[in-house]
Design an enzyme around this catalytic site. Structure first.
Site, PDB file in Angstrom:
ATOM      1  N   CYS A 117      -3.610 -11.106   5.756  1.00 45.41           N
ATOM      2  CA  CYS A 117      -3.199 -11.604   4.531  1.00 45.41           C
ATOM      3  C   CYS A 117      -3.921 -13.105   4.355  1.00 45.41           C
ATOM      4  O   CYS A 117      -5.083 -13.022   4.398  1.00 45.41           O
ATOM      5  CB  CYS A 117      -1.713 -11.938   4.251  1.00 45.41           C
ATOM      6  SG  CYS A 117      -1.080 -12.425   2.813  1.00 45.41           S
ATOM      7  N   ASP A 164      -3.970  -1.276  -1.848  1.00 46.04           N
ATOM      8  CA  ASP A 164      -3.669  -2.596  -1.868  1.00 46.04           C
ATOM      9  C   ASP A 164      -3.475  -3.188  -3.329  1.00 46.04           C
ATOM     10  O   ASP A 164      -4.721  -2.961  -4.006  1.00 46.04           O
ATOM     11  CB  ASP A 164      -4.773  -3.555  -1.014  1.00 46.04           C
ATOM     12  CG  ASP A 164      -4.143  -4.849  -0.879  1.00 46.04           C
ATOM     13  OD1 ASP A 164      -3.513  -5.435  -1.775  1.00 46.04           O
ATOM     14  OD2 ASP A 164      -4.329  -5.632   0.188  1.00 46.04           O
ATOM     15  N   HIS A 192      -1.083  -3.285   0.845  1.00 45.28           N
ATOM     16  CA  HIS A 192      -1.426  -4.499   1.352  1.00 45.28           C
ATOM     17  C   HIS A 192      -0.121  -4.829   2.407  1.00 45.28           C
ATOM     18  O   HIS A 192       1.162  -4.419   2.337  1.00 45.28           O
ATOM     19  CB  HIS A 192      -1.006  -5.838   0.548  1.00 45.28           C
ATOM     20  CG  HIS A 192      -1.459  -7.086   0.769  1.00 45.28           C
ATOM     21  ND1 HIS A 192      -2.779  -7.604   0.835  1.00 45.28           N
ATOM     22  CD2 HIS A 192      -0.713  -8.018   1.027  1.00 45.28           C
ATOM     23  CE1 HIS A 192      -2.766  -8.897   1.332  1.00 45.28           C
ATOM     24  NE2 HIS A 192      -1.467  -9.192   1.570  1.00 45.28           N
TER      25      HIS A 192
END
Length: 223
Positions: A117, A164, A192
């Site tokens: 991330c 995502d 994600h």
């Protein structure tokens, strides 16, 4: 398996970190860069897994300059709170703290970096700007596209989920076009955070494949 330690950055700032050491002689070291949720249970478990794979693993608490010892889970409310840390990120400060972690483990052998991330973006930036690394792996780093003009100085591998919501595939294609020297994988149907088994978006087949590819990449490049 691990312990909480302190690091000192080049500007004198002291930050926390979690360090896990292998039971046998280390193959090298890996710096683990957190998501927006701090050095939480998931990031510590990543360090423990890497130590079990034979690496010294260290996760610097790169939010300590803003809120010391911040950790979070993954509920919608917790995600909303954690987002404040990336409203106006201080990339230079986070990279200083990342460099401190690299320097702290370089005596263990060749050093790589892996991030998730926010940490995926930092891992990429570290590959282009920091010293002492031999390889970099980034998972679903949303800011990588903004740094894609910068050429990594070490072998770099990136992982993205096809679905995502925060990183459109057009961004991934832009990175591919600008950085043919970077190994990029897209995981069909994955969202994600697909690599985190504590998130609703966890996708075990994609996570397992990405992890296998990451460890193989480090085995190849941390020599």
């Amino acid at each position: 398996m691990g312990q909480d330690i302190k690091l000192t950055a080049s500007d004198g700032f002291q930050l926390g970190a979690y360090r896990a050491d292998p039971t046998a002689t280390a193959k090298g070291a890996l710096v683990v860069i957190q998501e927006i949720f701090g050095v939480n249970h998931h990031i510590r478990s990543i360090c423990d897994r890497l130590a079990a794979a034979g690496y010294v693993a260290i996760a610097p608490a790169i939010f300590d300059r803003v809120e010391p010892n911040f950790t979070s889970g993954y509920s919608p409310d917790e995600i909303a709170v954690a987002r404040k840390f990336v409203a106006n990120p201080d990339w230079a400060a986070m990279l200083r703290d990342t460099q401190a972690a690299i320097d702290a483990v370089k005596d263990a052998g060749p050093v790589g970096i892996i991030g998730f991330c926010l940490g995926g973006s930092i891992a990429y930036a570290a590959a282009t700007k920091l010293t002492g690394l031999k390889a970099a792996v980034g998972y679903y780093g949303g800011a990588v596209v903004r740094f894609a003009e910068d050429k990594p100085a070490v072998p770099t591998q990136l992982h993205f989920g096809e679905k995502d919501a925060g990183i459109p595939l057009t961004d991934v294609e832009t990175i591919k076009a600008k950085r043919p020297d970077v190994e990029i994988f897209i995981y069909p149907g994955a969202q994600h955070g697909f690599g985190c088994d504590e998130r609703a978006s966890y996708d075990k087949p994609s996570a397992d494949l990405a992890w296998t590819r990451s460890l193989a990449f480090f085995a190849q490049n941390l020599r």
